[in-house]
Design an enzyme around this catalytic site. Structure first.
Site, PDB file in Angstrom:
ATOM      1  CD  GLU A 138      -2.777   1.322   2.396  1.00  0.00           C
ATOM      2  OE1 GLU A 138      -3.235   0.247   2.815  1.00  0.00           O
ATOM      3  OE2 GLU A 138      -3.064   2.434   2.882  1.00  0.00           O
ATOM      4  CD  GLU A 143      -4.445   7.733   5.244  1.00  0.00           C
ATOM      5  OE1 GLU A 143      -5.334   6.977   5.667  1.00  0.00           O
ATOM      6  OE2 GLU A 143      -3.227   7.497   5.374  1.00  0.00           O
TER       7      GLU A 143
END
Length: 249
Positions: A138, A143
């Site tokens: 990932e 974010e």
């Protein structure tokens, strides 16, 4: 041929010279949405927050994507179908690219875009790569977890994580983020260079990421890691000029 020979001499051992760049997802891809993108997460409408994705909350206009979260009542089912199965409080939006991203010794990738990201408590927008099969890899290129920060993250395991936080404006202005993913000479690990507003920020490394196919996802999740309670009104996360290029031999 002469150019190839020169570049071959300069290439690192175990890698291929990068002499071509191919556009995988063009910067105007939202104008041809169905060619490049699918609605929702690759696995469905739910994930690890209180937002459930709905087509009506995914809007494209003037090559800009808007993902809109609105409070909902009486959702069915009432909790997320994904762990940790939080209660659903919002209808929201997510999309994922049809093309997978697989870094190899012969292919590096650049993934970039411009974003207007909410930073209020309970808002959890993201622009990220995650494994097609299993997990990790990932890579979180964008974010935002309820604070005025963007998180650049690389997950090697659930406990081996590298995170770098950078200040993010709270005025909903657009700013760019970018990741350049390149295989290391051991043909196992991937070097990830992160940028914000075209300024280099940090290098992180993905252990064993070479050859692992990844999805590209843009989503507006809610609450979860961004705190609660979330907003009582409408939340909008916008993306534009999202582009993926592949450099190879």
């Amino acid at each position: 041929m002469k150019l190839f020979v020169v570049l071959a001499c300069l290439a690192a051992p175990g890698t291929f010279p990068f002499v071509d760049a191919a556009t995988v997802i063009p910067a105007n891809s939202f104008s041809s949405f169905s060619t490049y993108w699918n609605n929702f997460y690759p696995w469905g409408t739910d994930h690890n927050g209180s937002g459930r994705m709905a087509s009506a909350n995914i809007i494209v206009a003037s090559n800009t994507l808007s993902l809109i979260a609105t409070p909902t009542s009486n959702p069915s089912p009432p909790t997320s179908t994904s762990n940790p199965k939080p209660a659903i409080h919002y209808a929201s939006g997510a999309i994922h690219a049809k093309e997978h991203i697989t870094v190899t010794a012969a292919n590096a990738y650049t993934v970039s875009g411009e974003f207007s990201a909410p930073t209020a408590v309970g808002t959890w927008p993201a622009f990220w790569l995650t494994a097609v099969s299993g997990w990790p890899p990932e890579v979180d290129i964008g974010e935002w977890k309820g604070t005025a920060d963007n998180w650049f993250n690389t997950f090697n395991t659930s406990s081996v994580v590298k995170s770098t936080l950078v200040d993010w404006p709270t005025d909903l202005s657009f700013h760019s983020v970018k990741a350049v993913l390149t295989a290391q000479s051991n043909n196992k690990d991937v070097k990830i260079d992160f940028y914000m507003d075209n300024k280099f920020i940090v290098t992180q490394y993905g252990s064993g990421f070479v050859g692992k196919a990844m999805y590209l996802i843009i989503n507006l999740q809610m609450e979860g890691s961004s705190g609660s309670p979330g907003p009582s009104g409408r939340t909008v996360y916008k993306a534009r000029n999202v582009q993926v290029t592949r450099t190879g031999n």
